[in-house]
Design a protein around this motif. Structure first.
Motif, short mmCIF file in Angstrom:
data_model
loop_
_atom_site.label_atom_id
_atom_site.label_comp_id
_atom_site.label_asym_id
_atom_site.label_seq_id
_atom_site.Cartn_x
_atom_site.Cartn_y
_atom_site.Cartn_z
N PHE A 12 59.46 -38.55 -9.59
CA PHE A 12 58.25 -39.18 -9.06
C PHE A 12 58.03 -40.53 -9.71
O PHE A 12 57.72 -40.62 -10.91
N ARG A 13 58.18 -41.58 -8.93
CA ARG A 13 57.82 -42.92 -9.42
C ARG A 13 56.31 -43.09 -9.27
O ARG A 13 55.76 -42.77 -8.21
N THR A 14 55.69 -43.59 -10.30
CA THR A 14 54.25 -43.78 -10.26
C THR A 14 53.89 -45.14 -10.82
O THR A 14 54.76 -45.91 -11.22
N SER A 15 52.59 -45.46 -10.84
CA SER A 15 52.17 -46.79 -11.28
C SER A 15 50.78 -46.74 -11.90
O SER A 15 49.96 -45.89 -11.54
N TRP A 16 50.53 -47.63 -12.85
CA TRP A 16 49.21 -47.91 -13.38
C TRP A 16 48.45 -46.62 -13.74
O TRP A 16 47.34 -46.37 -13.25
N VAL A 17 49.04 -45.82 -14.59
CA VAL A 17 48.47 -44.51 -14.93
C VAL A 17 47.21 -44.67 -15.78
O VAL A 17 47.19 -45.43 -16.76
N VAL A 18 46.16 -43.93 -15.41
CA VAL A 18 44.90 -43.97 -16.14
C VAL A 18 44.34 -42.56 -16.30
O VAL A 18 44.64 -41.66 -15.52
N SER A 19 43.52 -42.39 -17.32
CA SER A 19 42.89 -41.09 -17.59
C SER A 19 41.82 -41.30 -18.65
O SER A 19 41.57 -42.43 -19.09
N SER A 20 41.22 -40.22 -19.08
CA SER A 20 40.25 -40.30 -20.18
C SER A 20 40.94 -40.13 -21.53
O SER A 20 40.27 -40.09 -22.56
N ILE A 60 54.31 -41.32 -6.13
CA ILE A 60 52.94 -40.85 -6.25
C ILE A 60 52.12 -41.96 -6.92
O ILE A 60 52.28 -42.23 -8.11
N SER A 61 51.30 -42.63 -6.11
CA SER A 61 50.44 -43.69 -6.64
C SER A 61 49.12 -43.68 -5.90
O SER A 61 49.04 -43.28 -4.73
N GLY A 62 48.08 -44.11 -6.58
CA GLY A 62 46.75 -44.08 -5.99
C GLY A 62 46.54 -45.16 -4.95
O GLY A 62 47.20 -46.20 -4.94
N GLY A 63 45.62 -44.91 -4.05
CA GLY A 63 45.26 -45.87 -3.03
C GLY A 63 43.74 -46.07 -3.02
O GLY A 63 43.00 -45.25 -3.58
N PRO A 64 43.26 -47.13 -2.42
CA PRO A 64 44.01 -48.19 -1.76
C PRO A 64 44.60 -49.17 -2.76
O PRO A 64 44.25 -49.14 -3.94
N ALA A 65 45.50 -50.04 -2.28
CA ALA A 65 46.09 -51.05 -3.15
C ALA A 65 45.01 -51.95 -3.72
O ALA A 65 44.01 -52.25 -3.06
#
Length: 286
Positions: A143-151, A209-214
Motif C-alpha cells: 500500500f503506497r500512502t502519503s502525508w500520514v497524520v495522527s494524534s 491508500i491516500s486521503g481525499g480530496p486533494a
C-alpha cells in the motif's frame, strides 16, 4: 485472526495496536533490529500469527540523503526478508510504501501501474522494498500512502497546532499537492487486506491508500486552524522558498480506485480523520 506487526511507536503501528488490541503483537526496535534483515525473518519463522504487517520504516527523508545505505537495509532489504519468510510460512504479508516512489510530475493522480521515478534516497529505498516484496512470491499487498497524520508522534497536524498558537501567520508550501492520510485509515486498510488475502490469494498486488480530496500543505494547514479554532493566517509559498536536502514531489496525488475495486475500501476523507485527530488531542473547536 492474529497479526504480527513490525513497528511499535510509529503512527500506523500505534493505530494497529489500538484497533487490533490483543490480536496484535507489535515489535519494537529493541525487540528486532530493522537494519538486520535476517533477524526480521527469524521472528516470522517462529510466529504463531496468521498474517504479517510491516508498519516500520526509515522515514527521515532528508537524512536518508546521507544515510542511504542504512535506509536501504531498513526500507529495502528488511521487507524483502520479511516477505520471503512470510511466503515460506504461507502467511499474508502487508507492506506500507509511499508516494515518494513517483517523480511528482503532472497534475493527475498516479495509478498503481504508472512508471516510478524517485527523486531522492528515501524514495529509492522504498521502491527497492516494493520490488523485494514482489520478488518473494508470496501473498502480499503493498500500500503506497502519503502525508500520514495522527494524534501520535511527530506530524504536520501537531506541528501546525503548536506553531499556530505561537505565531500570527505562517508561510506554508502551496505547490505540493497530495492526500493527507489518517493513520487509522491505513491501519484499517492493512487489517482488511490481510484478512481478504488469507482467503483469496488473487488479491496479491500493489495498491494506493491516500486521503481525499486533494489538497496542498497550505490548504491542509488552513483546515487544521479552522478545525481547532486557532487564529493564524496561512501565506502560500512555493517549494523553492523552503529548500530541503531531499526534493519533495510536487504531485503526490494517488489513484485509490484499485483499492476500492479489489478490497471494497472507499477512499478515506481526511477531513473526517482530521476531526478525529483534533478530538483525540483535545484541540477540536467547540
Amino acid at each position: 485472526m492474529n497479526f504480527l506487526v513490525f513497528g511499535q511507536s510509529g503512527q500506523v503501528a500505534r493505530e494497529l495496536q489500538h484497533l487490533g488490541g490483543e490480536a496484535v503483537t507489535s515489535l519494537s526496535r529493541a525487540q528486532v533490529d530493522l537494519s538486520d534483515p535476517d533477524a526480521c525473518a527469524a521472528v516470522i519463522a517462529t510466529t504463531d500469527a496468521d498474517a504479517v504487517i510491516n508498519a516500520a520504516a526509515y522515514t527521515a527523508v532528508d537524512r536518508a540523503e546521507e544515510e542511504e545505505a542504512l535506509a536501504l537495509r531498513i526500507n529495502g532489504e528488511a521487507p524483502g526478508a520479511m516477505a520471503r519468510a512470510a511466503a515460506a510460512r504461507h502467511l499474508p504479508f502487508v507492506h506500507i510504501s509511499t508516494d515518494y516512489v513517483f517523480d511528482g510530475s503532472g497534475d493527475q493522480p498516479f495509478g498503481v501501474t504508472d512508471a516510478t521515478g524517485p527523486l531522492g534516497a528515501y524514495g529509492r529505498t522504498k521502491l527497492a522494498g516494493e520490488k523485494a516484496v514482489r520478488a518473494a512470491g508470496g501473498a502480499h499487498a503493498i500500500f503506497r500512502t502519503s502525508w500520514v497524520v495522527s494524534s501520535h508522534g511527530n506530524n504536520f497536524v501537531k506541528t501546525m497546532l503548536r506553531l499556530g498558537t505561537e505565531r500570527d501567520a505562517l508561510n506554508i508550501v502551496a505547490d505540493q499537492i497530495g492526500g493527507p492520510t489518517p493513520a487509522a485509515d491505513i491501519a484499517r486498510t492493512c487489517f482488511a487486506a490481510a484478512r481478504q488475502l488469507r482467503d483469496d490469494l488473487s488479491k496479491t498486488g500493489t495498491y494506493h491508500i491516500s486521503g481525499g480530496p486533494a489538497a496542498s500543505w497550505a490548504d491542509f494547514a488552513r483546515a487544521i486552524f479552522e478545525g481547532s479554532g486557532i487564529d493564524c493566517t496561512v501565506n502560500d509559498i512555493p517549494s523553492s522558498a523552503y529548500p530541503t536536502p531531499a526534493k519533495r514531489p510536487l504531485n503526490s496525488r494517488l489513484d485509490n480506485s484499485r483499492t476500492q475495486e479489489i478490497f471494497g475500501l472507499a477512499r478515506p476523507d481526511w477531513r473526517e480523520g482530521l476531526n478525529d485527530i483534533l478530538k483525540d488531542l483535545g484541540a477540536l473547536a467547540s
